[in-house]
Scaffold this motif. Structure first.
Motif, short mmCIF file in Angstrom:
data_model
loop_
_atom_site.label_atom_id
_atom_site.label_comp_id
_atom_site.label_asym_id
_atom_site.label_seq_id
_atom_site.Cartn_x
_atom_site.Cartn_y
_atom_site.Cartn_z
N ILE A 27 0.84 -1.20 0.00
CA ILE A 27 0.00 0.00 0.00
C ILE A 27 0.88 1.25 0.00
O ILE A 27 0.61 2.21 -0.73
CB ILE A 27 -0.97 -0.01 1.20
N LEU A 28 1.93 1.24 0.80
CA LEU A 28 2.86 2.38 0.85
C LEU A 28 3.50 2.62 -0.52
O LEU A 28 3.61 3.75 -0.99
CB LEU A 28 3.93 2.11 1.91
N HIS A 29 3.89 1.53 -1.19
CA HIS A 29 4.52 1.65 -2.51
C HIS A 29 3.50 2.16 -3.53
O HIS A 29 3.85 2.99 -4.39
CB HIS A 29 5.09 0.31 -2.93
N LEU A 30 2.28 1.70 -3.45
CA LEU A 30 1.23 2.17 -4.36
C LEU A 30 1.00 3.67 -4.15
O LEU A 30 0.86 4.43 -5.12
CB LEU A 30 -0.06 1.38 -4.14
N HIS A 31 0.97 4.09 -2.90
CA HIS A 31 0.84 5.51 -2.60
C HIS A 31 2.02 6.29 -3.19
O HIS A 31 1.84 7.35 -3.80
CB HIS A 31 0.75 5.74 -1.09
N GLY A 32 3.23 5.76 -3.01
CA GLY A 32 4.41 6.42 -3.54
C GLY A 32 4.42 6.49 -5.05
O GLY A 32 5.00 7.42 -5.65
N THR A 33 3.76 5.55 -5.69
CA THR A 33 3.71 5.52 -7.15
C THR A 33 2.75 6.57 -7.72
O THR A 33 3.07 7.27 -8.66
CB THR A 33 3.30 4.12 -7.65
N PHE A 34 1.58 6.67 -7.12
CA PHE A 34 0.53 7.52 -7.69
C PHE A 34 0.26 8.83 -6.94
O PHE A 34 -0.29 9.75 -7.52
CB PHE A 34 -0.79 6.74 -7.80
N PHE A 35 0.59 8.90 -5.66
CA PHE A 35 0.15 10.05 -4.87
C PHE A 35 1.29 10.85 -4.23
O PHE A 35 1.05 11.67 -3.35
CB PHE A 35 -0.82 9.59 -3.78
N SER A 36 2.52 10.59 -4.64
CA SER A 36 3.64 11.38 -4.15
C SER A 36 4.74 11.35 -5.21
O SER A 36 4.61 10.69 -6.24
CB SER A 36 4.18 10.81 -2.83
N THR A 37 5.81 12.06 -4.94
CA THR A 37 6.95 12.06 -5.85
C THR A 37 8.13 11.30 -5.25
O THR A 37 9.25 11.43 -5.72
CB THR A 37 7.37 13.51 -6.18
N ASP A 38 7.87 10.49 -4.23
CA ASP A 38 8.93 9.75 -3.55
C ASP A 38 9.74 8.86 -4.49
O ASP A 38 10.94 8.67 -4.29
CB ASP A 38 8.37 8.89 -2.42
N LEU A 39 9.11 8.31 -5.50
CA LEU A 39 9.79 7.39 -6.41
C LEU A 39 10.26 8.08 -7.69
O LEU A 39 10.72 7.41 -8.61
CB LEU A 39 8.87 6.21 -6.75
N TYR A 40 10.16 9.39 -7.75
CA TYR A 40 10.60 10.15 -8.91
C TYR A 40 12.10 10.43 -8.81
O TYR A 40 12.62 10.60 -7.71
CB TYR A 40 9.89 11.49 -8.98
N PRO A 41 12.78 10.54 -9.95
CA PRO A 41 14.18 10.98 -9.92
C PRO A 41 14.25 12.43 -9.39
O PRO A 41 13.34 13.22 -9.63
CB PRO A 41 14.60 10.94 -11.38
N LYS A 42 15.33 12.75 -8.70
CA LYS A 42 15.52 14.13 -8.23
C LYS A 42 15.78 15.08 -9.39
O LYS A 42 15.42 16.26 -9.33
CB LYS A 42 16.68 14.20 -7.24
N ASP A 43 16.41 14.57 -10.43
CA ASP A 43 16.74 15.38 -11.60
C ASP A 43 15.48 15.57 -12.44
O ASP A 43 15.02 14.65 -13.13
CB ASP A 43 17.83 14.66 -12.41
N LEU A 44 14.91 16.77 -12.40
CA LEU A 44 13.67 17.05 -13.13
C LEU A 44 13.86 16.96 -14.64
O LEU A 44 12.93 16.59 -15.36
CB LEU A 44 13.11 18.42 -12.72
N ASP A 45 15.06 17.29 -15.12
CA ASP A 45 15.34 17.16 -16.56
C ASP A 45 15.29 15.70 -16.99
O ASP A 45 14.85 15.38 -18.09
CB ASP A 45 16.70 17.75 -16.91
N LEU A 46 15.73 14.81 -16.11
CA LEU A 46 15.69 13.38 -16.41
C LEU A 46 14.25 12.91 -16.58
O LEU A 46 13.94 12.13 -17.48
CB LEU A 46 16.39 12.57 -15.33
N ILE A 47 13.36 13.41 -15.72
CA ILE A 47 11.94 13.03 -15.84
C ILE A 47 11.41 13.41 -17.22
O ILE A 47 10.73 12.61 -17.88
CB ILE A 47 11.09 13.70 -14.73
#
Length: 152
Positions: A27-47
């Motif tokens: 559930i925590l991972h699902l939340h991190g996938t859809f409802f936060s940026t926890d699993l996003y790269p820090k480099d916004l250009d990379l995104i």
């Protein structure tokens, strides 16, 4: 008056704890996938690059969408494994005691999660998968040892 420990209750408790932990992290991972940026790269250009990059196998396979999809599927897998084992441990423990195939597959899956975490992911992930693995293994060992009459 001395109370004896019900060894099957210890095994059942271990399986329930392990299942709840997997369910929680799913559930925590699902939340991190859809409802936060926890699993996003820090480099916004990379995104931005990932949002336009495709895989060689199929031009419709956009890396960013694949990243979200793989994380979502992994989350649901953890939720499924945790839920099935929680249900069986609470409602059908005798089935788990008699037929250990599901528990064996669960332990093998958790071993793979820990191995993958150590090899390719962050240490927090490995630890979060090692904890339920330990509880599943203890519960399984108790069930097997009791079945072989090594435990009272």
């Amino acid at each position: 008056m001395e109370k004896s420990i019900n060894i099957h209750q210890v095994a059942r408790t271990c399986l329930i704890l392990a299942s709840v932990i997997l369910l929680f992290f799913g559930i925590l991972h699902l939340h991190g996938t859809f409802f936060s940026t926890d699993l996003y790269p820090k480099d916004l250009d990379l995104i931005e690059k990932l949002k336009i990059s495709t895989i060689q196998m199929d031009e419709s396979g956009i890396i960013w969408k694949l990243w979200i999809g793989f994380n979502a599927m992994f989350s649901v897998g953890l939720i499924f494994i945790g839920s099935v084992n929680l249900y069986l441990s609470t409602k059908h423990f005798e089935f788990i005691r008699a037929k250990s195939a599901i528990l064996t597959l669960t332990i093998c899956s958790n071993i793979f999660f820990v191995w993958t975490g150590n090899r390719y992911m962050i240490s927090d992930f490995s630890i979060s998968m090692a904890i339920p693995l330990i509880f599943f293994a203890i519960g399984y060992a108790i069930i097997r040892l009791k079945r072989l009459n090594y435990l009272k």
